[in-house]
Design a protein around this motif. Structure first.
Motif, PDB file in Angstrom:
ATOM      1  N   THR A   1      31.145  81.954 -28.977  1.00 12.43           N
ATOM      2  CA  THR A   1      30.555  82.009 -30.689  1.00 12.43           C
ATOM      3  C   THR A   1      32.062  81.093 -30.923  1.00 12.43           C
ATOM      4  O   THR A   1      32.580  80.045 -31.596  1.00 12.43           O
TER       5      THR A   1
ATOM      6  N   THR B   1      30.659  81.854 -39.786  1.00 12.73           N
ATOM      7  CA  THR B   1      30.265  82.798 -39.088  1.00 12.73           C
ATOM      8  C   THR B   1      29.401  84.199 -38.756  1.00 12.73           C
ATOM      9  O   THR B   1      30.564  85.141 -39.468  1.00 12.73           O
TER      10      THR B   1
ATOM     11  N   GLU C   1      23.163  75.260 -39.263  1.00 15.15           N
ATOM     12  CA  GLU C   1      23.840  75.622 -38.948  1.00 15.15           C
ATOM     13  C   GLU C   1      23.629  75.871 -37.368  1.00 15.15           C
ATOM     14  O   GLU C   1      22.656  75.535 -36.971  1.00 15.15           O
TER      15      GLU C   1
ATOM     16  N   ASP D   1      22.985  78.023 -33.505  1.00 15.25           N
ATOM     17  CA  ASP D   1      22.953  79.456 -33.526  1.00 15.25           C
ATOM     18  C   ASP D   1      23.284  79.850 -31.487  1.00 15.25           C
ATOM     19  O   ASP D   1      22.335  78.685 -31.518  1.00 15.25           O
TER      20      ASP D   1
ATOM     21  N   VAL E   1      22.364  77.171 -27.226  1.00 14.93           N
ATOM     22  CA  VAL E   1      22.518  76.871 -28.975  1.00 14.93           C
ATOM     23  C   VAL E   1      21.348  75.960 -29.218  1.00 14.93           C
ATOM     24  O   VAL E   1      20.303  74.705 -29.051  1.00 14.93           O
TER      25      VAL E   1
ATOM     26  N   ASP F   1      26.447  84.922 -33.968  1.00 21.18           N
ATOM     27  CA  ASP F   1      26.216  84.631 -32.696  1.00 21.18           C
ATOM     28  C   ASP F   1      26.553  82.409 -33.875  1.00 21.18           C
ATOM     29  O   ASP F   1      25.107  81.910 -33.088  1.00 21.18           O
ATOM     30  N   SER F   2      26.802  83.190 -35.035  1.00 19.44           N
ATOM     31  CA  SER F   2      26.125  81.576 -35.711  1.00 19.44           C
ATOM     32  C   SER F   2      26.972  81.056 -36.303  1.00 19.44           C
ATOM     33  O   SER F   2      27.506  81.932 -36.600  1.00 19.44           O
TER      34      SER F   2
END
Length: 729
Positions: free
Chosen positions: A629, A659, A460, A462, A704, A662-663
């Motif tokens: 993102t 998604t 993941e 982020d 990130v 924001d990840s």
DNA sequence: AAATAGCCGTA
DNA sequence: GTACGGCTATTTT
């Protein structure tokens, strides 16, 4: 005047393979292929049970053909048709046009073909031009080609009548299908033209490089699906069901609940008698007609017997029987807690709010906030049990049972991501919604069912503090920029700032990581307050609500906000600038050129105008963070396709899994992790916005972090030194 | 069967 | 404060 298409030479049903070949010729001549499938709306393109009934194809405005694929009135062999259609889809010199092309693309893939060359989605063009729903074709036809408004009314009725597209007679179905393809072509070309107007040079890049590319990434992602640990899911589902049943028994045994249920029964009987008496009265006065005197007497007699049964407490029919207390029923909970004479008779805490006006209604609220308040006055323990029940039944029905019902035989879930799902530019997720899976400690077990496929781990990526970074960039506030430049945690830094101890940031950071330090708890609290404050200011939250969230008085909250603005003066300035801009232009814009139109700024109603002002601040921040993102997903996809990033050898699992604003989630095999992760984080931190969107971040960088996990419920910070292959043993 | 209300999960 | 989707109960058609 309402026009209607007729089955003249412009529209036709193709009945021979020769006819299909003719369509190929026409599309090659005009360079356009607008198409639209009608399908059995059940399992979608992932399932192999459903098929496309028919396809409509248009190649120039006013000219369209329909080809029956799996329709009982047609003798054409789909096995012969698809290879021909495939030639069109894979012909790079033909522009493929569709309304919500992601959906059409998924079906094309399902039949084993790809779409190559330029690809034009009218719906996404419309969305970039105007983010407010509706975005569907029918509504757009009504708006822009009003003489054909309601062209689908007739076929709608037929679909209902025949229960499904596949059963609608071919002639009306075909006519409708041709119209769909034709209107799609006309509106798509029209909207694309509007996107190309030189006065908004950011629209076309946003459409081409963002929206249309998202259409691909999400289509692939949806087809791939996410893996579910079904054994685990079944286990926690059963466990949770058991707990709910046990709690329910305890709840029902509480004295007040028994008393309230008695009241419900007597009250129900009272109502039954009342209404039966009313019926008798209606019969007697002739308001309810009877055939003759004898039947009139019989009817009255019947009802009188009913009443005596009610008085005896004999309730038999489904309508008469009173069910047990239902703790999921807000109506019953209002009675139990507030209004029933045999209930708790608590004082009403607050009222529910009207969705439209946002003003309080006259209906008492029983939401969590209310229950927490009532808990202090409740000696029976009922309120806590009700809170527990609410939590458990939410988890059970939404995140366990509904997933069980959707999981495929190969243990996958195929959600849907809507590019046009929000007014700010964020995508939304549905069927199921993969963007609101619980994450708190009490419910973290839910994320445990989301596992990577065999031989893979979950990666993941982020974006950290994306919204505040964007706010810093947009406002150019030097103090906020400094926080990010120094690599500080923005909430801690804010806490330090409002305590006027910014120079002691490092020391505070140390205290926060040392649970034994005497000031540890103090700074923990300050950090939480800093976080609340940061968001409350960005979104123009009311002082009351901020005070409530920060756990301070309203006066203190106002002071905190004042101090915050003193510390970050340019943010305040930017906010006023947004207000000015929305007043002047009626819209605001983010870095990627995404617009939020806010005509309510010109409303006569003050509340509407204020909402527009809040939106003018929130929308660019929220939308722009999400754009980063989304842009990253597109660039990473490109790298994966080119082979410059490799996550897996598996063809099946090579796409992004999800998604969440924001990840981004990917499945990755251990041997590729240490090469891929640094590349991905580099791309996400320094996306080439110059090349594709003609702007550059001047003041702050996006940041990130990467996490790895054996499931979504157990992610750990990525480390270059770890041997992740050990995780799979 | 479809629409609305209330509540609650996420960023 | 902003942005969503979905479940259950309940009313409306």
């Amino acid at each position: 005047m309402k026009l209607k298409y007729t089955m003249d030479s412009n529209f036709a049903i193709v009945k021979t393979i020769k006819g299909v070949e003719r369509i190929l010729e026409y599309c090659r001549k005009t360079g356009y292929m607008s198409f639209d499938f009608e399908t059995k709306a059940k399992g979608g393109p992932q399932s192999d049970q459903d098929d496309c009934t028919i396809i409509g194809i248009a190649f120039q405005p006013g000219f369209a053909y329909s080809i029956p694929l799996y329709h009982k009135e047609s003798n054409l062999d789909p096995e012969e048709i698809f290879p021909l259609l495939g030639k069109l889809w894979e012909d790079t010199s033909i522009v493929k046009v569709a309304w919500n092309a992601k959906h059409e693309y998924k079906w094309v893939r399902r039949y084993g073909y790809d779409i190559r060359g330029v690809y034009l989605d009218g719906m996404l063009a419309k969305y970039v031009l105007d983010e407010e729903p509706p975005n569907d074709l029918k509504s757009m036809v009504a708006r822009f080609i009003p003489e054909f408004a309601g062209y689908d009314d007739e076929v709608d009725k037929l679909v209902k009548k025949h229960k499904g597209w596949e059963h609608v007679p071919l002639t009306p179905l075909s006519e409708y299908c041709c119209m769909d393809a034709d209107f799609t072509l006309r509106l798509s070309i029209f909207f694309e033209k509007l996107l190309l107007r030189p006065k908004n040079p950011k629209f076309y890049p946003l459409f081409r490089n963002m929206a249309m590319m998202q259409s691909r990434t999400f289509a692939e992602s949806e087809l791939m699906g996410v893996k579910i640990d079904v054994k685990y899911l079944n286990r926690i589902e059963q466990q949770t069901r058991g707990r709910i049943e046990k709690n329910l028994k305890k709840l029902l045994a509480i004295k007040v609940i028994r008393r309230y249920q008695e009241w419900r029964i007597t009250d129900h009987i009272r109502k039954l008698i009342e209404s039966t008496n009313a019926e008798i009265y209606a019969i007697k006065t002739g308001k309810k007609e009877a055939k003759n005197e004898a039947s009139k007497a019989r009817m009255i007699n019947q009802r009188e017997e009913k009443i005596s049964r009610y008085i005896a407490g004999e309730l038999v029919t489904k309508k008469e029987v009173v069910d047990e207390v239902n703790f999921n029923s807000p109506d019953q909970m209002v009675q139990l807690l507030f209004t029933s004479p045999k209930g708790f008779r608590f004082k009403i805490v607050k009222y529910t709010k009207d969705k439209e006006t946002k003003r309080p209604t006259t209906k008492p609220s029983t939401d969590e906030e209310v229950l927490l308040e009532l808990k202090t006055k409740d000696k029976t323990g009922f309120i806590q049990k009700l809170l527990d029940h609410r939590e458990l039944s939410k988890l059970h029905s939404t995140y366990m049972v509904s997933i069980q019902e959707r999981v495929t035989p190969d243990h996958k879930i195929h959600g849907e991501f809507k590019i046009h799902g929000t007014v700010t530019g964020r995508p939304s997720s549905a069927n199921p919604n993969l963007q609101n899976i619980p994450r708190t400690t009490t419910s973290s077990l839910i994320k445990g069912m989301y596992i990577p496929p065999p031989g893979h781990l979950l990666l993941e990526v982020d974006y950290g503090q994306a919204e505040l970074r964007v706010a810093a960039e947009l406002s150019k506030d030097p103090d906020m920029i400094e926080i990010f430049k120094k690599g500080y945690n923005v909430h801690v830094a804010t806490a330090a700032k409002i305590n006027r101890k910014f120079e002691k940031y490092e020391e505070i950071k140390g205290i926060l990581s040392d649970p034994k330090h005497p000031d540890h708890l103090f700074w923990e609290k300050q950090k939480k307050r800093g976080k609340v404050l940061n968001f409350s200011i960005l979104y123009l939250q009311s002082d009351e609500m901020t005070a409530d969230q920060m756990g301070v008085s309203v006066e203190e909250a106002i002071e905190f906000k004042q101090e915050w603005f003193n510390q970050f003066p340019l943010i305040k300035k930017w906010m006023s600038a947004q207000e000015r801009r929305v007043r002047k232009y009626g819209y605001v814009e983010g870095l990627f050129g995404r617009r939020r139109r806010l005509p309510d700024i010109y409303s006569d109603i003050k509340g509407f105008r204020n909402k527009a002002i809040r939106d003018s601040i929130n929308a660019p921040i929220q939308g722009c963070s999400s754009d980063f993102t989304q842009f990253s997903t597109v660039i990473i996809r490109d790298h994966i396709n080119r082979g410059t990033i490799k996550l897996t050898d598996s063809l099946q699992w090579r796409y992004q899994a999800y998604t969440v604003h924001d990840s981004i989630g990917y499945y990755v095999q251990p041997q590729f992790i240490h090469k891929a992760v640094p590349l991905i984080t580099e791309i996400c931190s320094n996306p080439d916005t110059q090349k594709y969107f003609n702007f550059e971040m001047q003041h702050v960088k996006m940041k990130v972090s990467a996490e790895m996990g054996k499931s979504w419920g157990s992610l750990e910070d990525y480390s270059y030194d770890k041997d992740y292959s050990l995780w799979l043993k």
